[in-house]
Design an enzyme around this catalytic site. Structure first.
Site, PDB file in Angstrom:
ATOM      1  N   GLY A 122       2.536  24.659  14.123  1.00  0.00           N
ATOM      2  CA  GLY A 122       3.946  25.997  13.960  1.00  0.00           C
ATOM      3  C   GLY A 122       2.977  26.531  12.610  1.00  0.00           C
ATOM      4  N   GLY A 192     -10.057   1.531  -0.633  1.00  0.00           N
ATOM      5  CA  GLY A 192      -8.755   2.345  -1.257  1.00  0.00           C
ATOM      6  C   GLY A 192      -8.185   0.875   0.336  1.00  0.00           C
ATOM      7  CB  SER A 279     -11.468   5.467   2.559  1.00  0.00           C
ATOM      8  OG  SER A 279     -12.468   4.166   2.376  1.00  0.00           O
ATOM      9  CG  ASP A 322       0.600  12.348   3.654  1.00  0.00           C
ATOM     10  OD1 ASP A 322       1.169  11.236   3.113  1.00  0.00           O
ATOM     11  OD2 ASP A 322      -0.256  11.735   3.982  1.00  0.00           O
ATOM     12  CG  HIS A 454      12.689 -25.803   2.323  1.00  0.00           C
ATOM     13  ND1 HIS A 454      11.468 -26.202   1.058  1.00  0.00           N
ATOM     14  CD2 HIS A 454      12.933 -27.819   2.550  1.00  0.00           C
ATOM     15  CE1 HIS A 454      10.685 -27.502   1.435  1.00  0.00           C
ATOM     16  NE2 HIS A 454      11.763 -27.822   2.394  1.00  0.00           N
TER      17      HIS A 454
END
Length: 475
Positions: A122, A192, A279, A322, A454
């Protein structure tokens, strides 16, 4: 003839597909455009997260963890297993099947919620009466017009300058998920999330893994006490992490990769490996968006400039995930996607950046929310801290994994929780309690007074909250 929509979403990752579905649920006529393809050329919505990120990496982490348990921990439980082998092709096949299930699930949700899906890239064409004209370049070219546009085009892996990804020797997160055989020696640049998770996968399967990190400290964004505890665990596992290095020339050839670097002492070093995973972060993806056609403002990093509500400089154009400011996390993108859809519908979408959790899915897992102790010190905030080790937790002992701790940070005057940091088993699940508590402005005492089952790992969070006021129930 152009097809008209109330909302057009460009990008089908976590921010995009969630925004599209929520807008449709709120009564809007919605289109979502996404270009990801599967191995047969068909649509594969879900973005980086589903295709080459969160989902496939967790699948490989799970497979490699089973392999490690079978080799090193089954005997502790009285289980004998001999001649254990890993079929890497089958492991990768399982990962691919998990990815496809998620792709198909998103397509089903589009159909269920009456979202029109268009497979292709797009891009903006021009502003028109009633919104914007958007071109879809796919198997066939189509033209859409939308009153409101949400850009959710995600991010791409950042390459080393002068060292492009070939996905054979020099790998991005994409190539790292498709390694066909266990490398004898694996190098990673960057410690990272991606570096630690992918390093963990292949280290468990037998690779000799070395991670080169340029920063002088390990996991600088993580609370220092938690990072040190994690580093001890990784060192014990045999994951070699070198800090404060400066990477020089990287050469590739038939035998693999050679990396020249200087260590923290300034000494020249050379690392030879079969594969190199880079990375060192990610960059916003606006390639092919044709932002200039409509005057969409981009920032210095190539990100789309937005305000606190994810509005761009153009009326009716929004951006999430992002491709905008803030942490590059799938769940952050989802929250923004929902908020924008609700704002378009006249509601008041909400995103609290202070309560977005972070997780690294290694073993031990690392998870946190809120501020670190070093941040509080730097800001001059008076605080109280409480920690509790999993070594003293009954469920952790029964699991056979007592690595790590839970750490609470609370305001010294009000006792409001300012940050929670966990390294240890199931930290990714335990952190959710802290997120809920902080969203409701809870105090450490509130957590301390809530009944926890517990035995459970969550008792460690209760004990850490108690420890803020120097108390304990662990007699």
């Amino acid at each position: 003839m152009s097809k008209q929509f109330d909302v057009i979403v460009i990008g089908g990752g976590p921010g995009g597909y969630v925004a599209a579905i929520r807008a449709a649920q709120l009564g809007k006529n919605v289109a979502c455009i996404d270009e990801w393809k599967n191995d047969k050329g068909g649509p594969a919505p879900g973005g980086t997260c589903t295709n080459v990120g969160c989902i496939p990496s967790k699948a490989l982490l799970q497979s490699s963890e089973h392999f490690e348990h079978a080799n090193h921990h089954f005997a502790d439980h009285g289980i004998s297993a001999k001649d254990i082998k890993i079929d890497v092709a089958k492991m990768i096949g399982r990962k691919d099947a998990v990815v496809k299930q998620n792709n198909d699930g998103i397509l089903y949700l589009f159909k269920k919620n009456k979202v029109s899906f268009f497979h292709g890239r797009g891009s903006f064409v021009k502003a028109v009466d009633g919104g914007y004209e958007i071109k879809v370049a796919g198997a066939t070219e189509e033209t859409l017009v939308g009153n409101q546009i949400i850009v959710a085009t995600g991010s791409n892996a950042r390459a080393l300058p002068g060292v492009p990804f070939d996905e054979v020797n020099v790998l991005s997160n994409d190539g790292a998920l498709r390694i066909g055989a266990v490398p004898k020696k694996l190098a990673l640049i960057g410690s990272g999330v991606i570096g630690l998770e992918m390093g963990s996968v292949w280290r468990r399967l037998g690779a000799e893994v070395t991670i080169l990190e340029g920063l002088p400290t390990f996991l600088g964004a993580v609370d220092e006490q938690i990072a040190k505890e994690a580093k001890k665990a990784f060192d014990k596992q045999g994951l070699k992490i070198e800090l404060g290095v400066k990477v020089g020339e990287v050469k590739t050839g038939k035998k693999g990769v050679s990396i020249a670097y200087t260590n923290a002492k300034g000494e020249a070093q050379q690392l030879d490996a079969d594969k190199l995973i880079v990375s060192i972060g990610r960059v916003p993806n606006t390639i092919g968006l044709n932002a200039e056609a409509v005057g969409l403002q981009l920032g210095e990093r190539g990100e789309i400039v937005v305000d606190g509500d994810c509005k761009t400089n153009l009326p009716g154009v929004w951006a999430v995930g992002d491709v905008v400011r803030g942490p590059m996390l799938a769940h952050k993108a989802e929250e923004e996607g929902v908020a924008v859809a609700e704002r378009i519908a006249g509601q008041h979408g909400h995103v609290n950046f202070n309560t977005i959790p972070w997780v690294i899915y290694t073993s031990p897992e690392i998870a946190w929310v809120g501020r670190t102790e070093q941040q509080l010190k730097a800001d001059g905030v008076k605080y109280k801290a409480g920690t509790f080790p999993f070594l003293a937790n009954g469920r952790a002992r029964a699991l056979g994994d007592t690595t790590g701790m839970v750490k609470f940070l609370a305001d010294a005057a009000t006792d409001e929780i300012l940050g929670v940091h966990i390294v240890g088993p199931m930290a990714s699940e335990l952190i959710a309690e802290a997120v809920v508590a902080m969203e409701f402005k809870a105090s450490a005492e509130d957590i301390a007074r809530i009944c926890h089952a517990h035995p459970s790992l969550s008792e460690a969070t209760k004990e850490a909250a108690l420890a803020v006021d120097k108390r304990t129930l662990n007699f």
